[in-house]
Design a protein around this motif. Structure first.
Motif, short mmCIF file in Angstrom:
data_model
loop_
_atom_site.label_atom_id
_atom_site.label_comp_id
_atom_site.label_asym_id
_atom_site.label_seq_id
_atom_site.Cartn_x
_atom_site.Cartn_y
_atom_site.Cartn_z
N THR A 1 0.84 -1.20 0.00
CA THR A 1 0.00 0.00 0.00
C THR A 1 0.87 1.25 0.00
O THR A 1 0.61 2.20 -0.75
CB THR A 1 -0.95 0.00 1.21
OG1 THR A 1 -1.82 -1.11 1.10
CG2 THR A 1 -1.75 1.29 1.30
N LYS B 1 2.32 1.61 -3.50
CA LYS B 1 1.31 2.05 -4.47
C LYS B 1 1.03 3.55 -4.34
O LYS B 1 1.02 4.27 -5.34
CB LYS B 1 -0.01 1.29 -4.27
CG LYS B 1 0.02 -0.11 -4.80
CD LYS B 1 -1.34 -0.74 -4.55
CE LYS B 1 -1.36 -2.21 -4.88
NZ LYS B 1 -2.67 -2.82 -4.60
N TYR B 2 0.79 4.00 -3.12
CA TYR B 2 0.50 5.42 -2.92
C TYR B 2 1.69 6.28 -3.33
O TYR B 2 1.51 7.36 -3.90
CB TYR B 2 0.10 5.70 -1.47
CG TYR B 2 -1.36 5.48 -1.20
CD1 TYR B 2 -2.18 6.53 -0.83
CD2 TYR B 2 -1.94 4.22 -1.33
CE1 TYR B 2 -3.53 6.34 -0.59
CE2 TYR B 2 -3.29 4.02 -1.10
CZ TYR B 2 -4.08 5.08 -0.73
OH TYR B 2 -5.42 4.89 -0.51
N GLN B 3 2.88 5.82 -3.06
CA GLN B 3 4.07 6.57 -3.44
C GLN B 3 4.16 6.68 -4.96
O GLN B 3 4.41 7.76 -5.49
CB GLN B 3 5.32 5.89 -2.88
CG GLN B 3 6.60 6.64 -3.19
CD GLN B 3 7.81 5.99 -2.56
OE1 GLN B 3 7.71 5.33 -1.53
NE2 GLN B 3 8.95 6.18 -3.18
N TYR C 1 1.68 6.27 -7.21
CA TYR C 1 0.55 7.06 -7.73
C TYR C 1 0.86 8.55 -7.63
O TYR C 1 0.63 9.31 -8.57
CB TYR C 1 -0.74 6.78 -6.96
CG TYR C 1 -1.29 5.38 -7.05
CD1 TYR C 1 -1.02 4.53 -8.12
CD2 TYR C 1 -2.12 4.90 -6.04
CE1 TYR C 1 -1.55 3.26 -8.18
CE2 TYR C 1 -2.65 3.62 -6.10
CZ TYR C 1 -2.36 2.81 -7.17
OH TYR C 1 -2.89 1.55 -7.22
N HIS C 2 1.37 8.94 -6.47
CA HIS C 2 1.61 10.37 -6.27
C HIS C 2 2.85 10.86 -7.00
O HIS C 2 2.96 12.05 -7.32
CB HIS C 2 1.59 10.70 -4.78
CG HIS C 2 0.20 10.64 -4.24
ND1 HIS C 2 -0.34 9.48 -3.72
CD2 HIS C 2 -0.78 11.56 -4.20
CE1 HIS C 2 -1.59 9.71 -3.38
NE2 HIS C 2 -1.89 10.96 -3.66
N THR D 1 2.90 12.40 0.81
CA THR D 1 3.42 11.14 0.29
C THR D 1 4.55 10.62 1.16
O THR D 1 4.60 9.44 1.51
CB THR D 1 3.92 11.31 -1.17
OG1 THR D 1 2.83 11.73 -1.97
CG2 THR D 1 4.49 10.01 -1.71
N SER E 1 3.70 7.12 3.08
CA SER E 1 4.39 5.91 2.62
C SER E 1 5.56 5.52 3.52
O SER E 1 5.71 4.35 3.89
CB SER E 1 4.87 6.09 1.18
OG SER E 1 3.77 6.15 0.30
N GLY F 1 -1.85 10.89 5.16
CA GLY F 1 -3.06 10.71 4.37
C GLY F 1 -3.91 11.96 4.32
O GLY F 1 -4.47 12.31 3.27
N LEU G 1 -2.43 14.34 1.93
CA LEU G 1 -2.73 13.94 0.56
C LEU G 1 -4.13 14.38 0.16
O LEU G 1 -4.33 14.91 -0.94
CB LEU G 1 -2.57 12.42 0.39
CG LEU G 1 -1.14 11.89 0.47
CD1 LEU G 1 -1.14 10.36 0.44
CD2 LEU G 1 -0.29 12.45 -0.66
#
Length: 124
Positions: A41, A44-46, A48-49, A78, A82, A109, A112
């Motif tokens: 997770t 992924k967030y890292q 995506y951003h 981020t 992350s 979060g 973000l």
């Protein structure tokens, strides 16, 4: 500001690939399924951003404080989101969970979410 955003995108992208490979290969033997999912997770967030930062770095002029604030929220959010997940997962696997990182993840979060909202408002 454009250079900071683009450099952040490149750094997050490169590190996301490195951490993703590290998680998929090196950590697979030491992490539980839940820890692997949490680590994934964060990756992924890292990533995506990183893509979002790359896009806005090329598209936004950063001439107003709204655009600049959105970018900073995404960059800092981020990192906090992350990297706190990485720290929590790695420390948990070692049996010495760094509990102080727990509240940092939702703070990242929140930044973000704020970054996305500011970005949306800047489009208006």
């Amino acid at each position: 500001m454009e250079k900071i955003v683009l450099l952040s995108a490149a750094l997050y992208g490169a590190l996301g690939i490195i951490f993703g490979a590290f998680g998929a290969h090196a950590l697979k033997k030491t992490f539980t399924e839940d820890l692997l999912k949490s680590f994934e997770t964060g990756v992924k967030y890292q990533l995506y951003h990183a893509i979002v930062l790359l896009a806005i770095g090329f598209q936004l002029p950063f001439t107003n404080s709204l655009e600049k604030s959105a970018a900073w929220c995404l960059i800092v959010g981020t990192f906090l989101f992350s990297f706190s997940i990485y720290g929590l997962c790695l420390s948990s696997a070692k049996g010495k969970k760094l509990r102080f990182l727990g509240p940092i993840t939702p703070l990242g979060g929140l930044l973000l979410v704020i970054g996305w909202v500011l970005l949306g408002v800047s489009f208006l």
